[in-house]
Motif scaffolding. Sequence first.
Motif, PDB file in Angstrom:
ATOM      1  N   GLU A 176       3.539   1.448  -1.491  1.00  0.00           N
ATOM      2  CA  GLU A 176       3.973   1.662  -2.903  1.00  0.00           C
ATOM      3  C   GLU A 176       2.772   2.420  -3.744  1.00  0.00           C
ATOM      4  N   VAL A 177       1.849   2.374  -3.523  1.00  0.00           N
ATOM      5  CA  VAL A 177       0.696   2.958  -4.206  1.00  0.00           C
ATOM      6  C   VAL A 177       0.834   4.619  -3.698  1.00  0.00           C
ATOM      7  N   ILE A 188       0.841  -1.071   0.023  1.00  0.00           N
ATOM      8  CA  ILE A 188      -0.038  -0.003   0.159  1.00  0.00           C
ATOM      9  C   ILE A 188       1.014   1.269   0.011  1.00  0.00           C
ATOM     10  N   ILE A 227       4.020   5.669  -5.734  1.00  0.00           N
ATOM     11  CA  ILE A 227       3.836   5.943  -7.102  1.00  0.00           C
ATOM     12  C   ILE A 227       3.315   7.262  -7.550  1.00  0.00           C
TER      13      ILE A 227
END
Lengths: 120, 139
Positions: free
Chosen positions: A96-97, A94, A100
């Motif tokens: 990483e979301v 999460i 990004i």
Amino acid sequence: MSAQPRKRRLEVEEIGDVTVVNFVDRKILDEQNIQIIGEQLFELVDVEQKKKILLNFGNVDYLSSAALGKLITLNKKANSSGGKLVLCNIKPEIKEVFEITKLDKFFRIQGDEQAGLQSF
Amino acid sequence: MADSSSLREIILPSDTIEARKFQDAIEQELIEVDAPDKDAFCIRLALEEALVNAIKHGNQMDPAKSVKVQFLICPEVFEIVITDEGPGFDPEDVPDPTDIENLERPCGRGLMLMRHYMNEIVYNSLGNSVRMKKIFKRS
């Protein structure tokens, strides 16, 4: 016919002067759920006038862009009412979301709940 | 990309609840082919964003319109083509959601996640159909 009680999508507890919010859902994907989660989060600021809000993502496995939109609005509401929003306990996938979408720089993100509580 | 004749096809109504049932079925099939957890996570997220785009932005939730889904799941790869009945859009016109002035705007973040989480993502020229591919990384 009486209205069905609205299901709580959040578990809210007060630790000192901090409002700690845990998500009931593991997947914050469904449009309707996101709408309800958004309303319940906004109530904390708009109605209950909470100033220090810590969102604990320990239970969350999935998060969509629509959910991110609600968190952005919540952050704006908290800031404009003189409050502070902190996110914690975010699983690596999460996290990483957030990375990004570069929202890891937008939100205040802490490690575990203790670190989150101490950051206020 | 796989030949379109090898893809299975399903027509979904412009209804996110039906889309959810389809996603649950896909998730089950990914378990059956023993897709790596990380790849299943990527697919779930990208699929959510693509179907919401098709139903909400493409078909504008119009119950008279449907979403055509063609897909392939095998032990090495997941491929899907999602086509709505909307006017389409130019993905290049979507503002960069990571620009500081766009950070609080709602658009573009879903597309960005789709691009990040899939190995290939291609729109048709009209912009109402997206083709996505995920190659499983098996250790």
